[in-house]
Design an enzyme around this catalytic site. Sequence first.
Site, PDB file in Angstrom:
ATOM      1  N   ARG A  28     -35.465  -4.658 -31.238  1.00  0.00           N
ATOM      2  CA  ARG A  28     -35.435  -5.369 -30.055  1.00  0.00           C
ATOM      3  C   ARG A  28     -34.971  -6.313 -29.719  1.00  0.00           C
ATOM      4  NH1 ARG A  28     -41.361  -4.726 -31.506  1.00  0.00           N
ATOM      5  NH2 ARG A  28     -43.041  -6.307 -30.263  1.00  0.00           N
TER       6      ARG A  28
ATOM      7  N   ARG B 243     -45.410 -13.628 -27.165  1.00  0.00           N
ATOM      8  CA  ARG B 243     -45.611 -12.527 -27.898  1.00  0.00           C
ATOM      9  C   ARG B 243     -43.914 -12.026 -26.299  1.00  0.00           C
ATOM     10  NH1 ARG B 243     -49.394  -9.014 -29.406  1.00  0.00           N
ATOM     11  NH2 ARG B 243     -47.934  -7.683 -28.661  1.00  0.00           N
TER      12      ARG B 243
ATOM     13  N   LYS C 170     -46.218   1.222 -24.893  1.00  0.00           N
ATOM     14  CA  LYS C 170     -45.060   2.200 -26.170  1.00  0.00           C
ATOM     15  C   LYS C 170     -46.322   2.470 -27.194  1.00  0.00           C
ATOM     16  CE  LYS C 170     -43.466  -2.108 -27.790  1.00  0.00           C
ATOM     17  NZ  LYS C 170     -44.145  -2.496 -27.478  1.00  0.00           N
TER      18      LYS C 170
ATOM     19  N   ARG D  62     -56.377  -6.945 -33.343  1.00  0.00           N
ATOM     20  CA  ARG D  62     -55.209  -7.826 -33.847  1.00  0.00           C
ATOM     21  C   ARG D  62     -55.170  -9.484 -33.773  1.00  0.00           C
ATOM     22  NH1 ARG D  62     -50.392  -4.296 -32.008  1.00  0.00           N
ATOM     23  NH2 ARG D  62     -49.593  -5.753 -31.686  1.00  0.00           N
TER      24      ARG D  62
ATOM     25  N   ARG E  24     -57.065  -4.942 -25.893  1.00  0.00           N
ATOM     26  CA  ARG E  24     -56.419  -3.360 -26.633  1.00  0.00           C
ATOM     27  C   ARG E  24     -57.839  -3.721 -28.097  1.00  0.00           C
ATOM     28  NH1 ARG E  24     -51.348  -3.086 -27.956  1.00  0.00           N
ATOM     29  NH2 ARG E  24     -50.939  -5.013 -28.658  1.00  0.00           N
TER      30      ARG E  24
HETATM   31  P1  AP5 Z   1     -50.509   0.087 -26.346  1.00  0.00           P
HETATM   32  O1  AP5 Z   1     -50.030   1.461 -26.100  1.00  0.00           O
HETATM   33  O2  AP5 Z   1     -50.866  -0.762 -27.967  1.00  0.00           O
HETATM   34  O3  AP5 Z   1     -48.904  -1.253 -25.900  1.00  0.00           O
HETATM   35  P2  AP5 Z   1     -47.760  -1.437 -26.850  1.00  0.00           P
HETATM   36  O4  AP5 Z   1     -46.512  -1.230 -25.692  1.00  0.00           O
HETATM   37  O5  AP5 Z   1     -47.481  -0.490 -28.249  1.00  0.00           O
HETATM   38  O6  AP5 Z   1     -48.165  -2.558 -27.567  1.00  0.00           O
HETATM   39  P3  AP5 Z   1     -47.483  -3.878 -28.633  1.00  0.00           P
HETATM   40  O7  AP5 Z   1     -48.611  -4.699 -28.412  1.00  0.00           O
HETATM   41  O8  AP5 Z   1     -47.814  -3.485 -30.137  1.00  0.00           O
HETATM   42  O9  AP5 Z   1     -45.990  -4.005 -28.748  1.00  0.00           O
HETATM   43  P4  AP5 Z   1     -45.708  -4.981 -28.908  1.00  0.00           P
HETATM   44  O10 AP5 Z   1     -43.987  -4.563 -29.230  1.00  0.00           O
HETATM   45  O11 AP5 Z   1     -45.685  -6.270 -28.952  1.00  0.00           O
HETATM   46  O12 AP5 Z   1     -46.761  -5.108 -30.691  1.00  0.00           O
HETATM   47  P5  AP5 Z   1     -45.564  -4.773 -32.629  1.00  0.00           P
HETATM   48  O13 AP5 Z   1     -46.534  -4.089 -33.098  1.00  0.00           O
HETATM   49  O14 AP5 Z   1     -44.625  -3.692 -31.823  1.00  0.00           O
HETATM   50  O15 AP5 Z   1     -51.301  -1.032 -25.198  1.00  0.00           O
HETATM   51  C1  AP5 Z   1     -52.251  -1.845 -25.125  1.00  0.00           C
HETATM   52  C2  AP5 Z   1     -53.141  -1.693 -24.553  1.00  0.00           C
HETATM   53  O16 AP5 Z   1     -53.361  -1.071 -22.936  1.00  0.00           O
HETATM   54  C3  AP5 Z   1     -54.133  -0.843 -25.330  1.00  0.00           C
HETATM   55  O17 AP5 Z   1     -56.122  -1.317 -25.758  1.00  0.00           O
HETATM   56  C4  AP5 Z   1     -54.092   0.992 -24.291  1.00  0.00           C
HETATM   57  O18 AP5 Z   1     -55.206   1.470 -24.586  1.00  0.00           O
HETATM   58  C5  AP5 Z   1     -54.197  -0.060 -22.636  1.00  0.00           C
HETATM   59  N1  AP5 Z   1     -53.025   0.741 -22.268  1.00  0.00           N
HETATM   60  C6  AP5 Z   1     -52.106   1.521 -22.520  1.00  0.00           C
HETATM   61  N2  AP5 Z   1     -51.780   2.104 -21.231  1.00  0.00           N
HETATM   62  C7  AP5 Z   1     -52.263   2.222 -20.728  1.00  0.00           C
HETATM   63  C8  AP5 Z   1     -52.363   2.083 -19.119  1.00  0.00           C
HETATM   64  N3  AP5 Z   1     -51.436   3.331 -18.440  1.00  0.00           N
HETATM   65  N4  AP5 Z   1     -52.965   1.915 -17.926  1.00  0.00           N
HETATM   66  C9  AP5 Z   1     -54.414   0.613 -18.793  1.00  0.00           C
HETATM   67  N5  AP5 Z   1     -54.246   0.540 -20.269  1.00  0.00           N
HETATM   68  C10 AP5 Z   1     -53.041   1.324 -20.603  1.00  0.00           C
HETATM   69  O19 AP5 Z   1     -45.213  -6.274 -32.856  1.00  0.00           O
HETATM   70  C11 AP5 Z   1     -46.003  -6.635 -33.559  1.00  0.00           C
HETATM   71  C12 AP5 Z   1     -45.017  -7.741 -33.938  1.00  0.00           C
HETATM   72  O20 AP5 Z   1     -44.848  -7.253 -35.056  1.00  0.00           O
HETATM   73  C13 AP5 Z   1     -44.169  -8.295 -33.259  1.00  0.00           C
HETATM   74  O21 AP5 Z   1     -44.691  -9.571 -32.275  1.00  0.00           O
HETATM   75  C14 AP5 Z   1     -43.314  -8.871 -34.122  1.00  0.00           C
HETATM   76  O22 AP5 Z   1     -43.469 -10.535 -34.832  1.00  0.00           O
HETATM   77  C15 AP5 Z   1     -42.903  -8.062 -35.106  1.00  0.00           C
HETATM   78  N6  AP5 Z   1     -42.530  -7.047 -35.326  1.00  0.00           N
HETATM   79  C16 AP5 Z   1     -42.060  -5.819 -34.424  1.00  0.00           C
HETATM   80  N7  AP5 Z   1     -41.129  -4.944 -34.576  1.00  0.00           N
HETATM   81  C17 AP5 Z   1     -39.822  -5.839 -34.710  1.00  0.00           C
HETATM   82  C18 AP5 Z   1     -38.716  -5.708 -34.650  1.00  0.00           C
HETATM   83  N8  AP5 Z   1     -37.873  -4.845 -34.046  1.00  0.00           N
HETATM   84  N9  AP5 Z   1     -38.386  -7.178 -34.376  1.00  0.00           N
HETATM   85  C19 AP5 Z   1     -38.692  -8.029 -35.075  1.00  0.00           C
HETATM   86  N10 AP5 Z   1     -39.955  -8.458 -35.198  1.00  0.00           N
HETATM   87  C20 AP5 Z   1     -41.196  -7.062 -35.341  1.00  0.00           C
END
Ligand code: AP5
Length: 210
Positions: A87, A165, A13, A154, A126
Amino acid sequence: MRLVFVGPPGAGKGTQAKLICERWKIPQISTGDMLRAAKASGQLPEELVKQMAAGGLVPDEVVIDLISKRTQDADAKEGFLLDGFPRTVPQADALDRVLESRGQKLTVVLALEVPKENLIERAVLRRTDKRTGQIYHLKYKPPPPDAEAHLEHRPDDHEEVVRNRVEVYEKMTADLLPHYEKSGRLKRIDGVGTVEEVTARVIAALEAVR
Ligand code: AP5
């Protein structure tokens, strides 16, 4: 355009959001990044720091408040991309109410779909550059040597936490996709392939709804 990116941890994402936001000149609004920034400045309550580190979700009202305020900023007037919000169905309903009160609505919700086995590897390897927010992957997008001293792994990207997660995503977000599908706002995107291949699919989906 007012866009939402939904998808499990590590789906790509953040990677895709950055590229799409550059192309359409809209801000990327990531609740995960906002919560991490609040933690870094000591403004996130300890209880929420622990919930995030364990891979759980923070309460709906916390993120709804963040999004409600951030989407009012001047740079979000013409559009935005929400990355990782909503979410849950209550978050989605709150977002609709906030936008409706401003005479706005979502353009489309994009669901990035990636099988579980790829997610673990993507998240665990990552690394993020603390200075720029640039996302790297030790195997698929290795960081340049001059970035090495500034890379962050992270705390919620350790394998056991990532597995949790993914489970939390499956439990908490299960109702969200049918919710958006029912109202005709969902587009599913195959998130497997190179970053460039996935970007091309995202752009094609967006061109079709613009
Ligand atoms: P990346 O693009 O970083 O993936 P992502 O989908 O953004 O993953 P996240 O882990 O950041 O998502 P998340 O939703 O768990 O975390 P968030 O920060 O929102 O890509 C991942 C890796 O893959 C990278 O190394 C990249 O280079 C590689 N990659 C990408 N595309 C690729 C491809 N095509 N091929 C190969 N490699 C590739 O949330 C963190 C925490 O915050 C949650 O756990 C929760 O506690 C809290 N939180 C956030 N939002 C909410 C909400 N709305 N409600 C409640 N709690 C929340």
